[in-house]
Design a protein around this motif. Sequence first.
Motif, PDB file in Angstrom:
ATOM      1  N   GLY A  61       0.799  -1.355   0.063  1.00 16.94           N
ATOM      2  CA  GLY A  61      -0.204   0.035   0.097  1.00 16.94           C
ATOM      3  C   GLY A  61       0.728   1.340  -0.039  1.00 16.94           C
ATOM      4  O   GLY A  61      -0.073   2.415  -0.001  1.00 16.94           O
TER       5      GLY A  61
ATOM      6  N   TRP B  90      -1.054  -4.967  -0.934  1.00 12.43           N
ATOM      7  CA  TRP B  90      -1.817  -4.149   0.076  1.00 12.43           C
ATOM      8  C   TRP B  90      -1.307  -4.450   1.627  1.00 12.43           C
ATOM      9  O   TRP B  90      -0.311  -5.130   1.757  1.00 12.43           O
ATOM     10  CB  TRP B  90      -3.452  -5.038   0.096  1.00 12.43           C
ATOM     11  CG  TRP B  90      -4.009  -4.942  -1.165  1.00 12.43           C
ATOM     12  CD1 TRP B  90      -3.971  -3.824  -2.209  1.00 12.43           C
ATOM     13  CD2 TRP B  90      -4.823  -5.693  -1.871  1.00 12.43           C
ATOM     14  NE1 TRP B  90      -4.613  -3.907  -3.198  1.00 12.43           N
ATOM     15  CE2 TRP B  90      -5.344  -5.392  -3.020  1.00 12.43           C
ATOM     16  CE3 TRP B  90      -5.503  -6.859  -1.572  1.00 12.43           C
ATOM     17  CZ2 TRP B  90      -6.429  -5.893  -3.984  1.00 12.43           C
ATOM     18  CZ3 TRP B  90      -6.421  -7.673  -2.354  1.00 12.43           C
ATOM     19  CH2 TRP B  90      -6.536  -7.106  -3.489  1.00 12.43           C
ATOM     20  N   ASP B  91      -1.956  -3.691   2.499  1.00 10.39           N
ATOM     21  CA  ASP B  91      -1.948  -3.852   3.970  1.00 10.39           C
ATOM     22  C   ASP B  91      -0.619  -2.982   4.508  1.00 10.39           C
ATOM     23  O   ASP B  91       0.199  -2.930   3.758  1.00 10.39           O
ATOM     24  CB  ASP B  91      -1.869  -5.352   4.473  1.00 10.39           C
ATOM     25  CG  ASP B  91      -3.162  -6.147   4.033  1.00 10.39           C
ATOM     26  OD1 ASP B  91      -4.028  -5.594   3.861  1.00 10.39           O
ATOM     27  OD2 ASP B  91      -3.014  -7.287   4.356  1.00 10.39           O
TER      28      ASP B  91
ATOM     29  N   PRO C  79      -3.690   1.433  -0.657  1.00 10.32           N
ATOM     30  CA  PRO C  79      -3.888   0.372  -1.395  1.00 10.32           C
ATOM     31  C   PRO C  79      -4.564   0.288  -2.593  1.00 10.32           C
ATOM     32  O   PRO C  79      -4.306  -0.397  -3.732  1.00 10.32           O
ATOM     33  CB  PRO C  79      -4.605  -0.516  -0.365  1.00 10.32           C
ATOM     34  CG  PRO C  79      -5.478   0.409   0.487  1.00 10.32           C
ATOM     35  CD  PRO C  79      -4.418   1.505   0.515  1.00 10.32           C
TER      36      PRO C  79
ATOM     37  N   THR D 113      -4.731  -5.672   7.344  1.00  6.45           N
ATOM     38  CA  THR D 113      -5.659  -6.114   6.352  1.00  6.45           C
ATOM     39  C   THR D 113      -7.084  -5.297   6.850  1.00  6.45           C
ATOM     40  O   THR D 113      -7.691  -5.225   5.832  1.00  6.45           O
ATOM     41  CB  THR D 113      -6.034  -7.697   6.421  1.00  6.45           C
ATOM     42  OG1 THR D 113      -4.495  -8.368   6.675  1.00  6.45           O
ATOM     43  CG2 THR D 113      -6.633  -8.094   5.451  1.00  6.45           C
TER      44      THR D 113
ATOM     45  N   THR E  64      -7.248  -2.271   4.976  1.00  5.47           N
ATOM     46  CA  THR E  64      -7.261  -2.212   3.585  1.00  5.47           C
ATOM     47  C   THR E  64      -8.622  -2.568   3.099  1.00  5.47           C
ATOM     48  O   THR E  64      -9.133  -1.931   2.314  1.00  5.47           O
ATOM     49  CB  THR E  64      -6.319  -3.441   2.960  1.00  5.47           C
ATOM     50  OG1 THR E  64      -4.831  -3.153   3.361  1.00  5.47           O
ATOM     51  CG2 THR E  64      -6.473  -3.606   1.518  1.00  5.47           C
TER      52      THR E  64
ATOM     53  N   THR F 213     -12.418  -5.900  -6.007  1.00  7.39           N
ATOM     54  CA  THR F 213     -10.961  -6.344  -6.398  1.00  7.39           C
ATOM     55  C   THR F 213     -10.878  -7.851  -7.095  1.00  7.39           C
ATOM     56  O   THR F 213     -10.117  -8.248  -7.422  1.00  7.39           O
ATOM     57  CB  THR F 213     -10.261  -6.698  -5.082  1.00  7.39           C
ATOM     58  OG1 THR F 213     -11.167  -7.732  -4.198  1.00  7.39           O
ATOM     59  CG2 THR F 213      -9.901  -5.632  -4.171  1.00  7.39           C
TER      60      THR F 213
END
Length: 259
Positions: A12, A42-43, A48, A90, A93, A117
């Motif tokens: 991210g 991500w995260d 993100p 997480t 995100t 996503t």
Amino acid sequence: MPKFFVMSDIHGFYDEMKSALDESGFDENNPEHWLISCGDEWDRGPKPIEVMRFLSGLERKIIIRGNHTILFEDLCERGYYEWYDSSNGTLGTVKKIGCYSSMYTFDLCCIKALERTKKYRNNMVNYFETKNHIFVHSWIPLIIEDDYPKYYTRDREYHFNPNWRNATEKEWEQAMWGNPFKIAEQGLNQTDKTIVFGHWHCSTGWAKAEGRSEFGEDATFEPYFGDGFISIDACTAHSGKCNVVVIEDEFLEGSDESC
């Protein structure tokens, strides 16, 4: 010859990723330039969505599935969060991608995050192979003696799997979790190619080779080139930088070059 611009574990940090790609000379309009992300986009970092949009918009890219994609999917499908979803980043995100607000429940946010996503995740692959390199998140699947449910532990003994390309999805998920430096020490790259991975901070390699600390003032997070492998995870949340390794190599004969 194609040039592969390889990064991993962006987590991210969009601005740091773009700066590293610009410094490396990556040009998305150059037909010889390909971008490979070895997972965990991500995260932890603040952007993100921007990372996903940038990668989705590239014509020539390979996105490899990482363990934080598994964490994302697990949380969204569960519909409620545990303590580790917060510590892993997480939860943040999912809330950002799912546009979480007080207007609707968290489980609806999870459904929205999965929907937004879906196309991006469906384009992910477990590995990418060129003439001289294998690109993965952590390592290729190995043979383990018993049915271990989720991930490789640090002190476990493994065996090379000559049929790793045909591993099951469960075996690929197991391979995304372990310490690749520990695995490499056991001589478990018995392919004739260099394995390129992220997942585990590069400073581990430098600590072993030069006696540095892994996170102290003398730590370095530059790419580490080992015996039969290249480590590229800069631990961006800690170091504030991303690594991009440029590799010139050939596509496998008959491979699809329209990823």
